[in-house]
Write a protein that holds these residues in place. Structure first.
Motif, PDB file in Angstrom:
ATOM      1  N   ILE A   1      19.185  26.211 -53.659  1.00  0.00           N
ATOM      2  CA  ILE A   1      20.215  24.902 -53.682  1.00  0.00           C
ATOM      3  C   ILE A   1      20.309  24.501 -54.967  1.00  0.00           C
ATOM      4  CG2 ILE A   1      20.205  22.449 -52.790  1.00  0.00           C
ATOM      5  CD1 ILE A   1      18.453  23.515 -50.485  1.00  0.00           C
ATOM      6  N   SER A   2      21.463  23.992 -55.327  1.00  0.00           N
ATOM      7  CA  SER A   2      21.497  23.387 -56.580  1.00  0.00           C
ATOM      8  C   SER A   2      22.615  22.244 -56.209  1.00  0.00           C
ATOM      9  CB  SER A   2      22.420  24.352 -57.519  1.00  0.00           C
ATOM     10  OG  SER A   2      23.554  24.878 -57.289  1.00  0.00           O
TER      11      SER A   2
ATOM     12  N   ILE B   1      33.019  34.547 -47.704  1.00  0.00           N
ATOM     13  CA  ILE B   1      32.530  35.763 -46.909  1.00  0.00           C
ATOM     14  C   ILE B   1      31.326  36.222 -47.410  1.00  0.00           C
ATOM     15  CG2 ILE B   1      33.182  38.024 -46.018  1.00  0.00           C
ATOM     16  CD1 ILE B   1      36.089  37.048 -46.255  1.00  0.00           C
ATOM     17  N   THR B   2      30.822  36.078 -48.593  1.00  0.00           N
ATOM     18  CA  THR B   2      29.555  36.465 -49.011  1.00  0.00           C
ATOM     19  C   THR B   2      28.508  35.426 -48.986  1.00  0.00           C
ATOM     20  OG1 THR B   2      30.034  35.541 -51.243  1.00  0.00           O
ATOM     21  CG2 THR B   2      30.304  38.103 -50.722  1.00  0.00           C
ATOM     22  N   SER B   3      28.735  34.384 -47.937  1.00  0.00           N
ATOM     23  CA  SER B   3      27.879  33.524 -47.454  1.00  0.00           C
ATOM     24  C   SER B   3      27.301  32.601 -48.636  1.00  0.00           C
ATOM     25  CB  SER B   3      26.584  34.034 -47.063  1.00  0.00           C
ATOM     26  OG  SER B   3      27.070  34.777 -45.888  1.00  0.00           O
ATOM     27  N   LYS B   4      28.191  31.843 -49.232  1.00  0.00           N
ATOM     28  CA  LYS B   4      27.700  30.936 -50.348  1.00  0.00           C
ATOM     29  C   LYS B   4      28.694  29.634 -50.059  1.00  0.00           C
ATOM     30  CE  LYS B   4      26.972  29.473 -55.073  1.00  0.00           C
ATOM     31  NZ  LYS B   4      26.425  30.050 -56.362  1.00  0.00           N
TER      32      LYS B   4
ATOM     33  N   ILE C   1      24.766  26.154 -51.690  1.00  0.00           N
ATOM     34  CA  ILE C   1      23.519  26.975 -51.082  1.00  0.00           C
ATOM     35  C   ILE C   1      24.017  28.252 -50.734  1.00  0.00           C
ATOM     36  CG2 ILE C   1      24.145  26.225 -48.837  1.00  0.00           C
ATOM     37  CD1 ILE C   1      21.132  26.115 -48.204  1.00  0.00           C
ATOM     38  N   ASN C   2      23.175  29.297 -51.101  1.00  0.00           N
ATOM     39  CA  ASN C   2      23.707  30.541 -50.836  1.00  0.00           C
ATOM     40  C   ASN C   2      22.694  31.004 -49.719  1.00  0.00           C
ATOM     41  OD1 ASN C   2      21.089  31.222 -52.192  1.00  0.00           O
ATOM     42  ND2 ASN C   2      22.130  31.682 -53.940  1.00  0.00           N
TER      43      ASN C   2
END
Length: 191
Positions: free
Chosen positions: A178-179, A139-142, A172-173
């Motif tokens: 990006i990792s 929900i925290t967009s990750k 990706i957040n």
């Protein structure tokens, strides 16, 4: 000129009405509480049961501890949503898209898919073609995408196309950071 509109207008209106008659997927298995919000008003919202058809634009929501499994009608793609999840199925003449707002998905797809099938999130598109993917969207967009089998193509909304092979994890957040890492036992989400 008026006769042209008289003939074409019903065709255009009928196309939009008929587009939602055929189901795009079917529910295979349910555990726990899963609800469906239909895209059209002529179908009732409510709990999902095995065998229920899913139509273009329908929204599926699952509660904690629940699991939903469905199969696309036009492709060999099986989707399992678990835990607190919300997704929407959208299909058009180009293909079908699973819009994942939040939650956990396990996706199994074969190479037999002629149309374009993918998962869309706020930060990218994940292509489904001859691969198995576990993905989470908080929900925290990750977003985290794990390649279980086959190569996975990810097209971030901010950035260049990425590819991960079996055993890779893409994250990706909201900042667009990006990792890409190799999967370890500690990284795998609880299921």
């Amino acid at each position: 000129m008026n006769w042209f509109l008289f003939i074409i207008a019903p065709c255009i209106l009928t196309e939009h009405l008929i587009a939602n008659i055929n189901p795009v997927a079917e529910v295979i298995e349910i555990k726990g509480e899963v609800n469906l919000q239909p895209a059209v008003m002529d179908r009732l919202p409510g709990p999902v049961i095995a065998g229920r058809s899913i139509y273009n634009g329908d929204i599926l929501r699952s509660a904690p501890g629940s699991q939903l499994q469905f199969q696309f009608a036009a492709a060999d793609i099986r989707v399992t949503a678990s835990g607190i999840s919300e997704l929407r199925i959208d299909c058009n003449h180009e293909g079908c898209y699973i819009k994942l707002n939040y939650g956990n998905l396990f996706l199994e797809s074969s190479s037999n898919n002629n149309d374009k099938f993918s998962v869309l999130t706020k930060y990218g598109e994940i292509i489904l073609h001859d691969n198995e993917i576990w993905m989470t969207r908080s929900i925290t967009s990750k977003d985290r995408i794990y390649s279980i089998k086959g190569a996975v193509t990810i097209i971030p909304t901010m950035g260049i196309k990425q590819h991960i092979e079996t055993g890779g994890r893409f994250s990706i957040n909201s900042d667009g950071e990006i990792s890409i890492d190799k999967i370890s036992n500690k990284m795998l989400p609880d299921h």
